[in-house]
Design a protein around this motif. Structure first.
Motif, short mmCIF file in Angstrom:
data_model
loop_
_atom_site.label_atom_id
_atom_site.label_comp_id
_atom_site.label_asym_id
_atom_site.label_seq_id
_atom_site.Cartn_x
_atom_site.Cartn_y
_atom_site.Cartn_z
N ASP A 8 103.36 18.36 -37.41
CA ASP A 8 103.92 17.14 -37.99
C ASP A 8 104.78 16.36 -37.00
OD1 ASP A 8 106.13 18.76 -37.76
OD2 ASP A 8 106.90 18.35 -39.78
N ALA A 11 104.11 12.75 -37.26
CA ALA A 11 103.66 12.33 -38.59
C ALA A 11 104.27 11.00 -38.99
CB ALA A 11 104.02 13.40 -39.63
N TRP A 12 105.46 10.67 -38.43
CA TRP A 12 106.12 9.41 -38.77
C TRP A 12 106.38 8.62 -37.50
CZ3 TRP A 12 108.60 14.10 -40.23
CH2 TRP A 12 108.27 14.54 -41.51
N ARG A 280 114.61 19.98 -43.22
CA ARG A 280 113.66 19.40 -44.17
C ARG A 280 112.41 18.91 -43.45
NH1 ARG A 280 116.49 14.63 -46.93
NH2 ARG A 280 114.29 14.12 -47.14
N LYS A 281 111.26 19.30 -43.94
CA LYS A 281 110.00 18.91 -43.29
C LYS A 281 109.73 17.41 -43.42
CE LYS A 281 107.66 23.37 -43.62
NZ LYS A 281 106.47 24.10 -44.13
N ASP A 282 110.34 16.77 -44.42
CA ASP A 282 110.11 15.34 -44.62
C ASP A 282 111.21 14.49 -43.98
OD1 ASP A 282 112.12 16.11 -46.34
OD2 ASP A 282 111.42 14.90 -48.02
N TRP A 283 112.06 15.12 -43.16
CA TRP A 283 113.17 14.39 -42.54
C TRP A 283 112.90 14.15 -41.07
CZ3 TRP A 283 116.64 15.13 -38.55
CH2 TRP A 283 117.78 14.29 -38.54
N LEU A 287 114.01 7.81 -40.63
CA LEU A 287 114.62 7.43 -41.90
C LEU A 287 115.90 6.62 -41.69
CD1 LEU A 287 114.07 10.77 -43.83
CD2 LEU A 287 112.80 8.63 -44.12
#
Length: 341
Positions: A8, A11-12, A280-283, A287
């Protein structure tokens, strides 16, 4: 410690500001600071060095530096002042004192590494290299780094030091105005950890000062801007710390009010609000940085900025409305805000 690059890591994407260069035509730069726990200073420094193809220099057991990056040295340290001072001391003249210091240091270090964060401090990087930080975050997370929210007492931050496009007083005032108008929204987005709020390290500004700055008629010259700021904020402990910038612009004026050796001159802002939630995997850095770019966009649009300042000043003047309305929600509904992140 070495780990494989997580799947990931890209990923962003990390968005870029509209203003990519300074007034002199040089690429704008940014420094980033990350606090975390779960890995030792040695583990983190080795991972940073591997990521950068650099080398580790161990100045003390608690302060390591990574060399080999064209942008400058990276720092990795245990963020605990007493341990760092012990690590810098020369051997004691009295053998027993040296033994006692060694024992005390070992005890402190053992306890500190369970609760005190390891901090990574980047040099000023071209803004495009925020993608490198994004990839480094993924490596550290994969290796076991933890941030705010991973434990009851964990209250760790991520800080940005973005270089300004220029150092004109109107530009600086514009950033302050935009930040104040967006502060409630930024704080809601950041979900600042309670422990960090209690420490005051990213404290909000006094309302009297906010009211002064968001007045659409407030466009002071540099001297007045600095004097007004220092009158109400002679402290590093603000969500947007302006002291490094003002010391860069007028060291004598700042030192007449603030005698703090930790304040160093930089042509940057110091944004201290976001949590570091590296576990956190989504951090990721995208952001908080995406939220910051809303400040950048607003600061650069004088008409929109003045209109929002007028609206915010009016909202501040209506205490009953403030009991029932949420300025953060109003900001989130405005064009160019939620879509900007």
């Amino acid at each position: 410690m070495e780990v494989d690059m997580p799947m990931d890591f890209n990923a962003w994407s990390v968005p870029l500001p509209a203003a990519m260069h300074t007034a002199s035509g040089k690429p704008r730069r940014i420094g980033v600071e990350l606090e975390m726990i779960g890995l030792s200073v040695s583990e983190v420094s080795r991972m940073v060095a591997s990521h950068l193809n650099g080398k580790v220099r161990e100045d003390t057991p608690y302060e390591h530096f990574i060399t080999g990056d064209d942008a400058g040295e990276w720092g990795v340290e245990l963020d605990y002042a007493y341990l760092k001072e012990l690590g810098r001391e020369q051997p004691a003249d009295v053998e027993m004192l040296a033994v006692l210091n060694e024992v005390a240091e070992g005890v402190l270090r053992a306890g500190a590494e369970a609760i005190v964060p390891v901090e990574i401090v980047s040099p000023p990087l071209p803004i495009q290299r925020l993608a490198d930080i994004q990839a480094l975050i993924a490596r550290l997370r994969s290796a076991g780094a933890k941030g705010s929210g991973a434990g009851v007492t964990y209250a760790f931050g991520m800080q940005f030091n973005p270089e300004l496009p220029d150092l004109e007083a109107a530009t600086i005032s514009g950033y302050l105005k935009a930040f104040f108008c967006l502060y409630d929204w930024l704080a809601a987005r950041s979900k600042v950890d309670l422990t960090r709020r209690l420490t005051g390290f990213s404290a909000a500004f006094p309302e009297s000062y906010v009211r002064k700055v968001v007045d659409p008629e407030y466009w002071p010259d540099q001297a007045q801007l600095i004097d007004d700021y220092l009158s109400d904020n002679p402290s590093r402990n603000r969500a947007l710390d302006m002291l490094p910038l003002f010391m860069h612009l007028d060291e004598k004026r700042l030192r007449a009010v603030v005698d703090d050796p930790r304040v160093k001159p930089r042509p940057t802002l110091h944004y201290r609000l976001p949590n570091c939630e590296i576990h956190r995997k989504d951090w990721g850095i995208h952001l908080a940085w995406g939220d910051w770019l809303v400040v950048e966009s607003l600061a650069a649009d004088r008409d929109r900025l003045n209109n929002l300042c007028s609206a915010y000043a009016a909202w501040l003047d209506k205490p009953l409305s403030r009991l029932f309305d949420n300025w953060a929600d109003e900001v989130a509904a405005m064009p160019g805000v939620s879509s900007g992140t």
